[in-house]
Scaffold this motif. Structure first.
Motif, mmCIF file in Angstrom:
data_model
loop_
_atom_site.group_PDB
_atom_site.id
_atom_site.type_symbol
_atom_site.label_atom_id
_atom_site.label_comp_id
_atom_site.label_asym_id
_atom_site.label_seq_id
_atom_site.Cartn_x
_atom_site.Cartn_y
_atom_site.Cartn_z
ATOM 1 N N VAL A 35 -66.495 -50.856 86.945
ATOM 2 C CA VAL A 35 -67.228 -52.087 87.232
ATOM 3 C C VAL A 35 -66.524 -52.824 88.368
ATOM 4 C CG1 VAL A 35 -68.008 -54.309 86.331
ATOM 5 C CG2 VAL A 35 -68.035 -52.312 84.854
ATOM 6 N N MET A 36 -67.250 -53.005 89.479
ATOM 7 C CA MET A 36 -66.683 -53.731 90.618
ATOM 8 C C MET A 36 -66.954 -55.230 90.485
ATOM 9 S SD MET A 36 -65.211 -51.521 92.508
ATOM 10 C CE MET A 36 -64.967 -52.363 94.048
ATOM 11 N N LEU A 37 -68.184 -55.555 90.039
ATOM 12 C CA LEU A 37 -68.591 -56.949 89.913
ATOM 13 C C LEU A 37 -69.324 -57.121 88.594
ATOM 14 C CD1 LEU A 37 -68.957 -59.772 91.287
ATOM 15 C CD2 LEU A 37 -71.145 -58.909 92.127
ATOM 16 N N SER A 38 -68.904 -58.088 87.821
ATOM 17 C CA SER A 38 -69.549 -58.387 86.550
ATOM 18 C C SER A 38 -69.866 -59.876 86.496
ATOM 19 C CB SER A 38 -68.633 -58.007 85.381
ATOM 20 O OG SER A 38 -69.265 -58.262 84.149
ATOM 21 N N VAL A 39 -71.142 -60.187 86.385
ATOM 22 C CA VAL A 39 -71.586 -61.573 86.266
ATOM 23 C C VAL A 39 -72.070 -61.757 84.840
ATOM 24 C CG1 VAL A 39 -73.232 -63.300 87.094
ATOM 25 C CG2 VAL A 39 -72.222 -61.668 88.701
ATOM 26 N N ARG A 40 -71.547 -62.761 84.143
ATOM 27 C CA ARG A 40 -71.868 -62.961 82.736
ATOM 28 C C ARG A 40 -72.314 -64.381 82.459
ATOM 29 N NH1 ARG A 40 -73.171 -58.944 82.292
ATOM 30 N NH2 ARG A 40 -72.074 -57.082 81.744
ATOM 31 N N ASP A 41 -73.527 -64.516 81.931
ATOM 32 C CA ASP A 41 -74.076 -65.777 81.435
ATOM 33 C C ASP A 41 -73.864 -66.932 82.421
ATOM 34 O OD1 ASP A 41 -75.472 -67.265 79.532
ATOM 35 O OD2 ASP A 41 -73.634 -67.924 78.556
ATOM 36 N N LEU A 42 -74.207 -66.692 83.667
ATOM 37 C CA LEU A 42 -73.967 -67.669 84.720
ATOM 38 C C LEU A 42 -75.014 -68.781 84.700
ATOM 39 C CD1 LEU A 42 -71.982 -68.153 87.047
ATOM 40 C CD2 LEU A 42 -73.542 -66.876 88.528
ATOM 41 N N HIS A 43 -74.544 -70.014 84.583
ATOM 42 C CA HIS A 43 -75.384 -71.213 84.609
ATOM 43 C C HIS A 43 -74.875 -72.110 85.732
ATOM 44 C CE1 HIS A 43 -77.364 -70.815 80.567
ATOM 45 N NE2 HIS A 43 -76.374 -69.952 80.446
ATOM 46 N N VAL A 44 -75.754 -72.444 86.670
ATOM 47 C CA VAL A 44 -75.387 -73.300 87.804
ATOM 48 C C VAL A 44 -76.406 -74.425 87.897
ATOM 49 C CG1 VAL A 44 -75.088 -73.416 90.311
ATOM 50 C CG2 VAL A 44 -74.331 -71.391 89.062
#
Length: 121
Positions: A35-44
């Motif tokens: 895994v190079m990039l893992s985005v998890r449950d992102l809230h902005v």
């Protein structure tokens, strides 16, 4: 969590939908080190004169070594906000990450200061 695809139903055979492993994971066993990039449950969200606008709500995905990821969607769905958040380019103080994390090669980009983020960029 990986999305699940279902095989077509052959109604003549009295079949039912069967969950299949995504093709990219069937090619070979993927591991955490792939895994190079893992985005998890992102809230902005962004503060505006009219109040707070939730731009991203629960975005999650993994990008594995050797893969290409395309983020597609309708106008205003959060494609650019997702990319800018990953790169640490959302305008502050108006924009802020309310929840989630972005791991690049195991390092949480949401926790880096400006000078550390410059090295990653």
């Amino acid at each position: 969590m990986e999305s699940r695809k279902f095989a077509p139903i052959d109604e003549n055979q009295g079949g039912t939908a069967v969950a299949q492993e995504p093709a990219r994971l069937r090619k070979r066993n993927k591991t955490f080190t792939d895994v190079m990039l893992s985005v998890r449950d992102l809230h902005v969200s962004f503060k505006t004169f009219g109040g707070e606008v939730q731009a991203l709500r629960g975005v999650s995905f993994d990008l594995y070594k050797g893969e290409t990821l395309a983020i597609v969607g309708e106008s205003g769905c959060g494609k650019s906000v997702t990319a800018n958040t990953i790169m640490g380019l959302i305008p502050k103080p108006a924009g802020r990450i309310k929840n989630g994390n972005v791991l690049f090669k195991g390092k949480d980009l949401t926790k880096l200061d400006k000078s550390e983020m410059r090295k990653v960029q």
